[in-house]
Design a protein around this motif. Structure first.
Motif, PDB file in Angstrom:
ATOM      1  N   GLU A   6      70.869  10.757  26.100  1.00 23.74           N
ATOM      2  CA  GLU A   6      69.469  10.553  25.371  1.00 23.74           C
ATOM      3  C   GLU A   6      68.233  10.785  25.577  1.00 23.74           C
ATOM      4  OE1 GLU A   6      66.869   6.229  24.755  1.00 23.74           O
ATOM      5  OE2 GLU A   6      68.743   6.103  25.156  1.00 23.74           O
ATOM      6  N   THR A   7      68.611  11.023  27.470  1.00 28.21           N
ATOM      7  CA  THR A   7      67.169  12.037  28.407  1.00 28.21           C
ATOM      8  C   THR A   7      66.954  13.874  27.460  1.00 28.21           C
ATOM      9  OG1 THR A   7      67.489  10.838  30.148  1.00 28.21           O
ATOM     10  CG2 THR A   7      65.929  12.819  30.382  1.00 28.21           C
ATOM     11  N   LEU A   8      68.394  13.710  27.517  1.00 28.73           N
ATOM     12  CA  LEU A   8      68.701  15.534  27.112  1.00 28.73           C
ATOM     13  C   LEU A   8      67.827  15.342  25.440  1.00 28.73           C
ATOM     14  CD1 LEU A   8      71.976  15.911  28.398  1.00 28.73           C
ATOM     15  CD2 LEU A   8      69.701  16.717  29.371  1.00 28.73           C
ATOM     16  N   SER A   9      68.350  14.440  24.610  1.00 32.54           N
ATOM     17  CA  SER A   9      67.897  14.943  23.201  1.00 32.54           C
ATOM     18  C   SER A   9      66.067  14.824  23.308  1.00 32.54           C
ATOM     19  CB  SER A   9      68.201  13.732  22.841  1.00 32.54           C
ATOM     20  OG  SER A   9      69.836  13.573  21.932  1.00 32.54           O
ATOM     21  N   GLU A  10      66.040  13.780  24.287  1.00 30.21           N
ATOM     22  CA  GLU A  10      64.269  13.836  24.233  1.00 30.21           C
ATOM     23  C   GLU A  10      63.383  15.055  24.393  1.00 30.21           C
ATOM     24  OE1 GLU A  10      62.156  11.301  23.184  1.00 30.21           O
ATOM     25  OE2 GLU A  10      64.082  10.169  22.223  1.00 30.21           O
ATOM     26  N   LYS A  23      63.585  17.035  21.839  1.00 25.70           N
ATOM     27  CA  LYS A  23      62.728  17.333  20.493  1.00 25.70           C
ATOM     28  C   LYS A  23      61.726  17.818  21.178  1.00 25.70           C
ATOM     29  CE  LYS A  23      65.192  13.200  19.097  1.00 25.70           C
ATOM     30  NZ  LYS A  23      64.874  11.413  18.679  1.00 25.70           N
ATOM     31  N   LYS A  24      60.436  17.718  22.909  1.00 28.59           N
ATOM     32  CA  LYS A  24      59.915  17.880  23.368  1.00 28.59           C
ATOM     33  C   LYS A  24      59.791  19.358  23.097  1.00 28.59           C
ATOM     34  CE  LYS A  24      59.391  14.189  26.027  1.00 28.59           C
ATOM     35  NZ  LYS A  24      58.753  13.365  27.777  1.00 28.59           N
ATOM     36  N   LEU A  25      60.896  20.012  23.954  1.00 22.29           N
ATOM     37  CA  LEU A  25      61.000  21.766  23.538  1.00 22.29           C
ATOM     38  C   LEU A  25      60.976  22.610  22.238  1.00 22.29           C
ATOM     39  CD1 LEU A  25      63.974  22.378  26.591  1.00 22.29           C
ATOM     40  CD2 LEU A  25      61.087  22.722  26.906  1.00 22.29           C
ATOM     41  N   GLU A  34      57.720  24.722  17.724  1.00 17.45           N
ATOM     42  CA  GLU A  34      56.694  24.060  17.018  1.00 17.45           C
ATOM     43  C   GLU A  34      55.112  25.040  16.855  1.00 17.45           C
ATOM     44  OE1 GLU A  34      57.687  20.873  14.635  1.00 17.45           O
ATOM     45  OE2 GLU A  34      60.086  21.750  14.344  1.00 17.45           O
ATOM     46  N   ARG A  35      54.650  24.179  18.388  1.00 18.47           N
ATOM     47  CA  ARG A  35      52.727  24.279  18.020  1.00 18.47           C
ATOM     48  C   ARG A  35      53.143  26.011  18.677  1.00 18.47           C
ATOM     49  NH1 ARG A  35      49.324  24.879  22.134  1.00 18.47           N
ATOM     50  NH2 ARG A  35      51.180  24.872  23.851  1.00 18.47           N
ATOM     51  N   LEU A  36      53.829  26.687  19.645  1.00 19.93           N
ATOM     52  CA  LEU A  36      53.551  27.575  19.916  1.00 19.93           C
ATOM     53  C   LEU A  36      53.697  29.105  18.934  1.00 19.93           C
ATOM     54  CD1 LEU A  36      55.239  27.715  23.163  1.00 19.93           C
ATOM     55  CD2 LEU A  36      52.970  27.709  22.965  1.00 19.93           C
ATOM     56  N   GLN A  37      54.627  28.543  18.086  1.00 20.29           N
ATOM     57  CA  GLN A  37      54.657  29.405  17.053  1.00 20.29           C
ATOM     58  C   GLN A  37      53.488  29.539  15.726  1.00 20.29           C
ATOM     59  OE1 GLN A  37      57.458  31.721  16.473  1.00 20.29           O
ATOM     60  NE2 GLN A  37      56.651  32.329  14.166  1.00 20.29           N
ATOM     61  N   SER A  38      53.219  27.738  16.107  1.00 23.49           N
ATOM     62  CA  SER A  38      52.072  28.304  15.418  1.00 23.49           C
ATOM     63  C   SER A  38      50.420  28.721  15.139  1.00 23.49           C
ATOM     64  CB  SER A  38      51.764  26.817  14.653  1.00 23.49           C
ATOM     65  OG  SER A  38      52.709  25.989  14.059  1.00 23.49           O
ATOM     66  N   ALA A  39      50.725  28.607  16.439  1.00 25.31           N
ATOM     67  CA  ALA A  39      49.519  29.394  16.833  1.00 25.31           C
ATOM     68  C   ALA A  39      49.660  31.044  17.234  1.00 25.31           C
ATOM     69  CB  ALA A  39      49.327  28.808  18.247  1.00 25.31           C
ATOM     70  N   SER A  40      51.028  31.359  17.088  1.00 27.04           N
ATOM     71  CA  SER A  40      51.205  32.711  16.983  1.00 27.04           C
ATOM     72  C   SER A  40      50.614  33.298  15.603  1.00 27.04           C
ATOM     73  CB  SER A  40      52.636  33.632  17.786  1.00 27.04           C
ATOM     74  OG  SER A  40      53.455  34.452  17.447  1.00 27.04           O
TER      75      SER A  40
END
Length: 234
Positions: free
Chosen positions: A57-61, A64-66, A71-77
């Motif tokens: 569960e920890t690894l899954s979280e 998801k965060k990564l 996605e955020r960095l890709q959008s900014a790029s």
């Protein structure tokens, strides 16, 4: 006559309480070995420590965060790339506008100098003159030219004549001259002159591919006679 009796083998059997005790000891040893192996593996392998479900569960979280961060960095790029393209396009457009404004400014300066020459004190001697002549290589096989022809003095009659241009080229190891307009050309009208004070003529001339342009000359003809001429080296 001898009678032989069959041989008999006597097997010893352990009492069942002793046999049960041996089985209990063997099973206990097996369980002890299994527990020892599990503990040893759990202590040596970090992946086996703690509760496996919680770790998953920890690894899954974390995944998801990564993923969200990626996605955020890709959008900014992508946004930065779009802004860069817009800035580059705007810069190119501004550079083209500056170039056009500089050309227009130079043209207005030429016109101002020309109209200044038309003042009564600057009419000059009567006759046809080439007031301005510019030629430049617009492409490897193309020349752009601008000619300003003027009739000096107190002009009272309209001048009619023709413009002739010659381009000196180097081709196939020798020099050659190409005249415009060519004989029986279909665009003779663009080289005709008809004015009382002045006339501006401009256009493009094409030369054969592979020819090196060396010089351009212009002549004003009046019934086949040269009235004025100029040349520039390129």
């Amino acid at each position: 006559m001898t009678i032989s009796a069959p041989k008999m083998t006597i097997k010893r059997h352990l009492p069942w309480p002793a046999l049960a005790l041996l089985w209990a000891v063997a099973i206990g040893l097996a369980i002890a070995v299994a527990v020892w192996t599990y503990e040893l593996g759990r202590n040596n392998l970090p992946g086996l420590q703690g509760d496996a479900g919680e770790q998953v569960e920890t690894l899954s979280e974390q995944v998801k965060k990564l993923s969200a961060e990626n996605e955020r960095l890709q959008s900014a790029s992508n946004a930065s790339q779009n802004e860069l393209k817009i800035a580059q396009t705007a810069q190119s457009q501004l550079a083209a506008q500056v170039k056009n404004l500089e050309a227009e400014n130079n043209r207005q300066k030429e016109d101002l100098a020309f109209f200044d020459s038309l003042l009564p004190t600057n009419l000059g001697a009567p006759g046809i003159t080439i007031q301005r002549f510019k030629a430049e290589v617009a492409a490897p096989s193309q020349v752009r030219y601008r000619v300003l022809v003027m009739q000096g003095g107190a002009a009272t009659q309209q001048f009619t004549g023709n413009l002739q241009l010659s381009i000196t080229v180097w081709q196939a190891g020798k020099s050659a001259i190409i005249n415009f307009p060519e004989t029986n050309s279909s665009d003779l009208a663009r080289y005709r002159l008809a004015f009382k004070y002045y006339q501006r003529v401009e256009g493009l001339l094409n030369v054969p591919e592979g020819a090196t342009i060396k010089a351009v000359a212009v002549r004003v003809l009046d019934r086949g006679q040269v009235r004025a001429q100029q040349s520039v080296d390129l």
